[in-house]
Design a protein around this motif. Structure first.
Motif, mmCIF file in Angstrom:
data_model
loop_
_atom_site.group_PDB
_atom_site.id
_atom_site.type_symbol
_atom_site.label_atom_id
_atom_site.label_comp_id
_atom_site.label_asym_id
_atom_site.label_seq_id
_atom_site.Cartn_x
_atom_site.Cartn_y
_atom_site.Cartn_z
ATOM 1 N N PRO A 54 36.655 26.568 34.804
ATOM 2 C CA PRO A 54 35.804 27.223 34.344
ATOM 3 C C PRO A 54 34.859 28.614 34.656
ATOM 4 O O PRO A 54 34.428 29.999 35.088
ATOM 5 N N LYS A 55 33.981 28.161 35.775
ATOM 6 C CA LYS A 55 33.056 28.670 37.541
ATOM 7 C C LYS A 55 33.948 29.723 37.885
ATOM 8 O O LYS A 55 33.584 30.572 38.264
ATOM 9 N N MET B 154 37.599 31.066 37.481
ATOM 10 C CA MET B 154 38.303 32.129 37.051
ATOM 11 C C MET B 154 38.000 33.424 36.138
ATOM 12 O O MET B 154 38.434 34.008 37.085
ATOM 13 N N PRO B 155 37.039 33.101 36.238
ATOM 14 C CA PRO B 155 36.530 35.209 35.819
ATOM 15 C C PRO B 155 37.102 35.615 37.180
ATOM 16 O O PRO B 155 36.298 35.353 38.340
ATOM 17 N N PHE C 33 39.597 38.258 34.265
ATOM 18 C CA PHE C 33 39.827 36.656 33.483
ATOM 19 C C PHE C 33 37.562 37.629 32.883
ATOM 20 O O PHE C 33 37.567 37.787 33.896
ATOM 21 N N THR C 34 37.389 37.639 31.656
ATOM 22 C CA THR C 34 35.867 37.334 31.488
ATOM 23 C C THR C 34 35.852 36.306 31.787
ATOM 24 O O THR C 34 36.029 35.278 30.944
ATOM 25 N N SER C 35 33.486 36.216 31.668
ATOM 26 C CA SER C 35 33.454 35.298 30.929
ATOM 27 C C SER C 35 33.484 34.817 29.874
ATOM 28 O O SER C 35 33.156 33.655 29.453
ATOM 29 N N ASP C 36 33.557 35.960 28.893
ATOM 30 C CA ASP C 36 33.741 35.602 27.380
ATOM 31 C C ASP C 36 35.147 34.874 27.032
ATOM 32 O O ASP C 36 35.320 34.467 26.052
ATOM 33 N N GLY C 37 35.822 34.526 28.252
ATOM 34 C CA GLY C 37 37.671 34.189 27.817
ATOM 35 C C GLY C 37 38.886 34.981 28.070
ATOM 36 O O GLY C 37 40.045 34.499 26.753
ATOM 37 N N ARG C 38 38.450 36.345 27.302
ATOM 38 C CA ARG C 38 39.126 37.493 27.648
ATOM 39 C C ARG C 38 40.047 37.408 28.444
ATOM 40 O O ARG C 38 39.328 37.485 29.657
ATOM 41 N N VAL C 39 41.112 37.737 28.894
ATOM 42 C CA VAL C 39 42.061 38.515 29.636
ATOM 43 C C VAL C 39 43.194 39.589 29.712
ATOM 44 O O VAL C 39 43.700 39.399 28.328
ATOM 45 N N LYS D 250 54.035 30.401 27.418
ATOM 46 C CA LYS D 250 53.349 30.784 26.569
ATOM 47 C C LYS D 250 54.431 30.955 25.253
ATOM 48 O O LYS D 250 55.251 31.422 25.058
#
Length: 236
Positions: free
Chosen positions: A180-181, A183-184, A197-203, A231
């Motif tokens: 998690p740290k 990926m953004p 990747f954003t810190s809120d989980g969006r891609v 996917k």
């Protein structure tokens, strides 16, 4: 009485030094490779070793020719200008002067950049000067001493480097840990596609295939074995 200078011995010792310098460079290069990301295809180390050993006669011939063309004349000029007891620092300027015409002429003919040319000139001067300075003293048994000490330096460098990698003193390459740290941010593949990747989980995907995949290498590093996750169609 001091022993007369033997240019034949200088030829042998300088040629040996040239071979030892190449061997040391190979060892250092192998250690450096261990600190870099592995290539996409795992190299065949047996084939690489065979290629190096098969090319060594050529290395010896090149070291011999460089000694004849540059080292021996540099020592002879130092003796001529400063006498047989001339200080050691007389030799490097002689080597640099002898190297200048071919290096600068080649650079001018090929329109090479100034900085790389000067770096190569300085490196070649240092390499040839080391051979000349080691071979110049008039000591009995010099060839044997250089062979023993040179081999010890090459082997010691390899051993210390291997111990440094094992003990963690040298920064051996490790694949980046994904979490998690980490990926953004923006991730780019070899085709130019990007995933942001954003810190809120969006891609946000741009320029990636019709079927994006996530893969994880398994087994030994560089083994080429992967787990691939695709996917699911219509999934979220």
């Amino acid at each position: 009485m001091r022993q007369k200078r033997s240019y034949g011995r200088i030829l042998l010792v300088s040629t040996l030094v040239g071979n030892l310098e190449v061997a040391l460079a190979v060892v250092v290069a192998l250690l450096y490779v261990q600190t870099q990301p592995p290539p996409d295809e795992r190299p065949d180390y047996a084939a690489v070793a065979a290629a190096v050993f098969s090319a060594w006669p050529l290395v010896a011939v090149i070291a011999f020719l460089l000694t004849v063309v540059f080292v021996l004349p540099a020592v002879a000029l130092a003796d001529l200008l400063g006498g047989r007891e001339a200080p050691w620092w007389v030799v490097p300027p002689m080597a640099a002067a002898l190297l200048a015409p071919p290096v600068l002429g080649f650079a001018a003919y090929n329109d090479a950049q100034t900085r790389p040319t000067l770096i190569f000139w300085a490196s070649a001067t240092v390499s040839l000067s080391v051979g000349a300075l080691i071979a110049r003293p008039r000591h009995p048994g010099l060839l044997r001493r250089v062979a023993l000490w040179g081999t010890a330096v090459v082997a010691g460098t390899g051993l210390l480097g291997a111990l440094g990698l094992t003990a963690g003193l040298l920064p051996a390459y490790e694949p980046p840990a994904i979490g998690p740290k980490t990926m953004p941010g923006s991730w780019v593949d070899h085709t130019g596609g990007t995933l942001v990747f954003t810190s809120d989980g969006r891609v946000t995907a741009s320029g990636v295939g019709r079927q994006p995949r996530i893969q994880q290498e398994v087994g030994d590093p560089g083994s080429g074995e992967f787990y691939r996750l695709r996917k699911a169609s219509g999934g979220s």
